[in-house]
Scaffold this motif. Sequence first.
Motif, PDB file in Angstrom:
ATOM      1  N   LEU A 199      -3.811  -9.534 -18.895  1.00 46.26           N
ATOM      2  CA  LEU A 199      -3.280  -8.180 -18.980  1.00 46.26           C
ATOM      3  C   LEU A 199      -4.255  -7.170 -18.385  1.00 46.26           C
ATOM      4  N   THR A 200      -5.538  -7.368 -18.635  1.00 40.73           N
ATOM      5  CA  THR A 200      -6.555  -6.408 -18.200  1.00 40.73           C
ATOM      6  C   THR A 200      -6.968  -6.582 -16.749  1.00 40.73           C
ATOM      7  N   LEU A 201      -7.099  -7.816 -16.299  1.00 37.75           N
ATOM      8  CA  LEU A 201      -7.696  -8.077 -14.988  1.00 37.75           C
ATOM      9  C   LEU A 201      -6.695  -8.154 -13.841  1.00 37.75           C
ATOM     10  N   VAL A 202      -5.475  -8.623 -14.114  1.00 36.11           N
ATOM     11  CA  VAL A 202      -4.486  -8.757 -13.039  1.00 36.11           C
ATOM     12  C   VAL A 202      -4.030  -7.381 -12.535  1.00 36.11           C
ATOM     13  N   ASN A 203      -3.983  -6.406 -13.439  1.00 35.48           N
ATOM     14  CA  ASN A 203      -3.567  -5.043 -13.082  1.00 35.48           C
ATOM     15  C   ASN A 203      -4.374  -4.489 -11.905  1.00 35.48           C
ATOM     16  N   PRO A 204      -5.708  -4.365 -12.031  1.00 39.50           N
ATOM     17  CA  PRO A 204      -6.467  -3.802 -10.899  1.00 39.50           C
ATOM     18  C   PRO A 204      -6.465  -4.707  -9.670  1.00 39.50           C
ATOM     19  N   LEU A 205      -6.322  -6.026  -9.877  1.00 42.91           N
ATOM     20  CA  LEU A 205      -6.278  -6.929  -8.723  1.00 42.91           C
ATOM     21  C   LEU A 205      -5.046  -6.657  -7.873  1.00 42.91           C
ATOM     22  N   VAL A 206      -3.889  -6.482  -8.521  1.00 44.71           N
ATOM     23  CA  VAL A 206      -2.659  -6.151  -7.807  1.00 44.71           C
ATOM     24  C   VAL A 206      -2.814  -4.807  -7.091  1.00 44.71           C
ATOM     25  N   ALA A 207      -3.381  -3.821  -7.809  1.00 48.08           N
ATOM     26  CA  ALA A 207      -3.572  -2.499  -7.220  1.00 48.08           C
ATOM     27  C   ALA A 207      -4.504  -2.555  -6.015  1.00 48.08           C
ATOM     28  N   LEU A 208      -5.574  -3.364  -6.119  1.00 45.40           N
ATOM     29  CA  LEU A 208      -6.519  -3.493  -5.008  1.00 45.40           C
ATOM     30  C   LEU A 208      -5.842  -4.080  -3.775  1.00 45.40           C
ATOM     31  N   LEU A 209      -5.046  -5.122  -3.981  1.00 48.29           N
ATOM     32  CA  LEU A 209      -4.351  -5.746  -2.858  1.00 48.29           C
ATOM     33  C   LEU A 209      -3.375  -4.770  -2.211  1.00 48.29           C
ATOM     34  N   TRP A 210      -2.641  -4.035  -3.020  1.00 50.67           N
ATOM     35  CA  TRP A 210      -1.711  -3.039  -2.488  1.00 50.67           C
ATOM     36  C   TRP A 210      -2.462  -1.929  -1.748  1.00 50.67           C
ATOM     37  N   GLY A 211      -3.526  -1.430  -2.366  1.00 60.52           N
ATOM     38  CA  GLY A 211      -4.255  -0.319  -1.768  1.00 60.52           C
ATOM     39  C   GLY A 211      -4.823  -0.652  -0.402  1.00 60.52           C
ATOM     40  N   VAL A 212      -5.365  -1.858  -0.283  1.00 62.14           N
ATOM     41  CA  VAL A 212      -6.020  -2.246   0.968  1.00 62.14           C
ATOM     42  C   VAL A 212      -5.016  -2.699   2.021  1.00 62.14           C
ATOM     43  N   THR A 213      -4.025  -3.515   1.619  1.00 63.70           N
ATOM     44  CA  THR A 213      -3.130  -4.120   2.608  1.00 63.70           C
ATOM     45  C   THR A 213      -1.930  -3.257   2.972  1.00 63.70           C
ATOM     46  N   VAL A 214      -1.453  -2.426   2.033  1.00 63.25           N
ATOM     47  CA  VAL A 214      -0.246  -1.628   2.291  1.00 63.25           C
ATOM     48  C   VAL A 214      -0.573  -0.149   2.498  1.00 63.25           C
ATOM     49  N   PHE A 215      -1.407   0.420   1.630  1.00 59.74           N
ATOM     50  CA  PHE A 215      -1.698   1.850   1.719  1.00 59.74           C
ATOM     51  C   PHE A 215      -2.758   2.172   2.759  1.00 59.74           C
ATOM     52  N   GLY A 216      -3.502   1.167   3.206  1.00 59.95           N
ATOM     53  CA  GLY A 216      -4.535   1.408   4.202  1.00 59.95           C
ATOM     54  C   GLY A 216      -5.788   2.031   3.645  1.00 59.95           C
ATOM     55  N   GLU A 217      -6.063   1.854   2.340  1.00 62.42           N
ATOM     56  CA  GLU A 217      -7.295   2.384   1.761  1.00 62.42           C
ATOM     57  C   GLU A 217      -8.479   1.564   2.268  1.00 62.42           C
ATOM     58  N   ASN A 218      -9.572   2.250   2.498  1.00 61.05           N
ATOM     59  CA  ASN A 218     -10.755   1.606   3.072  1.00 61.05           C
ATOM     60  C   ASN A 218     -11.755   1.246   1.981  1.00 61.05           C
ATOM     61  N   VAL A 219     -12.267   0.019   2.039  1.00 60.00           N
ATOM     62  CA  VAL A 219     -13.345  -0.414   1.150  1.00 60.00           C
ATOM     63  C   VAL A 219     -14.433  -1.028   2.020  1.00 60.00           C
ATOM     64  N   ARG A 220     -15.637  -1.056   1.487  1.00 58.69           N
ATOM     65  CA  ARG A 220     -16.752  -1.561   2.275  1.00 58.69           C
ATOM     66  C   ARG A 220     -16.773  -3.092   2.292  1.00 58.69           C
ATOM     67  N   GLY A 237      -6.280   6.173   2.955  1.00 58.06           N
ATOM     68  CA  GLY A 237      -5.016   5.571   2.552  1.00 58.06           C
ATOM     69  C   GLY A 237      -4.003   6.595   2.099  1.00 58.06           C
ATOM     70  N   ASP A 238      -2.727   6.306   2.316  1.00 60.21           N
ATOM     71  CA  ASP A 238      -1.662   7.217   1.912  1.00 60.21           C
ATOM     72  C   ASP A 238      -0.388   6.416   1.686  1.00 60.21           C
ATOM     73  N   PRO A 239       0.115   6.384   0.448  1.00 59.11           N
ATOM     74  CA  PRO A 239       1.349   5.632   0.171  1.00 59.11           C
ATOM     75  C   PRO A 239       2.539   6.115   0.997  1.00 59.11           C
ATOM     76  N   LEU A 240       2.557   7.411   1.337  1.00 56.14           N
ATOM     77  CA  LEU A 240       3.699   7.978   2.043  1.00 56.14           C
ATOM     78  C   LEU A 240       3.744   7.569   3.514  1.00 56.14           C
ATOM     79  N   THR A 241       2.604   7.134   4.063  1.00 52.78           N
ATOM     80  CA  THR A 241       2.581   6.716   5.458  1.00 52.78           C
ATOM     81  C   THR A 241       2.576   5.194   5.604  1.00 52.78           C
ATOM     82  N   ALA A 242       2.651   4.483   4.470  1.00 54.64           N
ATOM     83  CA  ALA A 242       2.705   3.020   4.525  1.00 54.64           C
ATOM     84  C   ALA A 242       4.000   2.583   5.193  1.00 54.64           C
ATOM     85  N   SER A 243       3.957   1.480   5.920  1.00 56.38           N
ATOM     86  CA  SER A 243       5.130   1.015   6.659  1.00 56.38           C
ATOM     87  C   SER A 243       6.203   0.478   5.722  1.00 56.38           C
ATOM     88  N   ALA A 244       7.443   0.548   6.190  1.00 59.87           N
ATOM     89  CA  ALA A 244       8.563   0.017   5.404  1.00 59.87           C
ATOM     90  C   ALA A 244       8.424  -1.486   5.204  1.00 59.87           C
TER      91      ALA A 244
END
Length: 291
Positions: free
Chosen positions: A231-252, A125-132
């Motif tokens: 406050l604690t749980l929504v933070n990583p959930l948002v990050a996970l969705l962004w990482g996988v769907t926008v940044f292209g990070e791979n998870v198993r 994954g790479d934020p800089l190569t994510a699509s507009a």
Amino acid sequence: MWVCVVLAVLAAAANAAGSVLQRRAARNEPAGGRLSVGLLWDLAKQPAWGFGVTSMVAGSVLQALALAAGPIVLVQPILIGELAFVLVLTAVFRRHRLGFGEWLPVVGVGCGVAVLLAALRPAGGDPLTASAVGWLVGCLATTTLVAVLVHRGAAVAAGGRRALLLGSAAGAWFGFTAVLVSAVMAAARDPSATVLSTWQFYPVVVAAPLGFFLLQNTLRAGSLTASQPGLTLVNPLVALLWGVTVFGENVRGGAWVFLELAAGAVVVAGTIGLARSPLLAAHERAGSPSS
């Protein structure tokens, strides 16, 4: 990768110290007030709040360094451990010996996060190569979600529901801010890009103080039991969705999903258990806004 993990753990500890100190300062403020800049001005006059803010800034710097060293899907779940640190620090300040029932959710959250990350094994994954288009849809969806939660939270009286709504809004906003910071840090380590030429740098300048303002109101909107899970749980959930769907990070995926869901359930249960700790309830009563 271990550097990223250590930095994220230190960030969680610094954020926890900031939370404890800021809650102590909030006890001198009237309960049930609406969102206002005047609240920040009153809090700024209190030394405990100043030390809490300093610790929070240190946590933000450590988090940014962690995001520079690893993927956002790895960093943000580790920050769930902040509430465990809050419990331990509160016990230290109050000279309270933690019992088995208090250590159980602490260990549960720690083990749950460790198993979750081992199962996900985020990479790439790479934020800089994510699509507009991905950035546009993600930004609109996240900001709309936060706006709705804040609007609903501000429209109800102080209490559990308001704390839950504002806590969830703050968690989503901090996750979104981490997304922007991740892109800025990616530009900082990329010789072909510069931080100031990266458009995400400018929203960060706005997003950071807005998140800080929202957090102050979340801390005094209602009980810790109501506000902290969102406050604690929504933070990583948002990050996970962004990482996988926008940044292209791979998870198993595949059979690993069952282990990931089980670990996530343990993390959620542990977080709720921590928020309901009698020790934190006593700390909250001692540091609750005056009526």
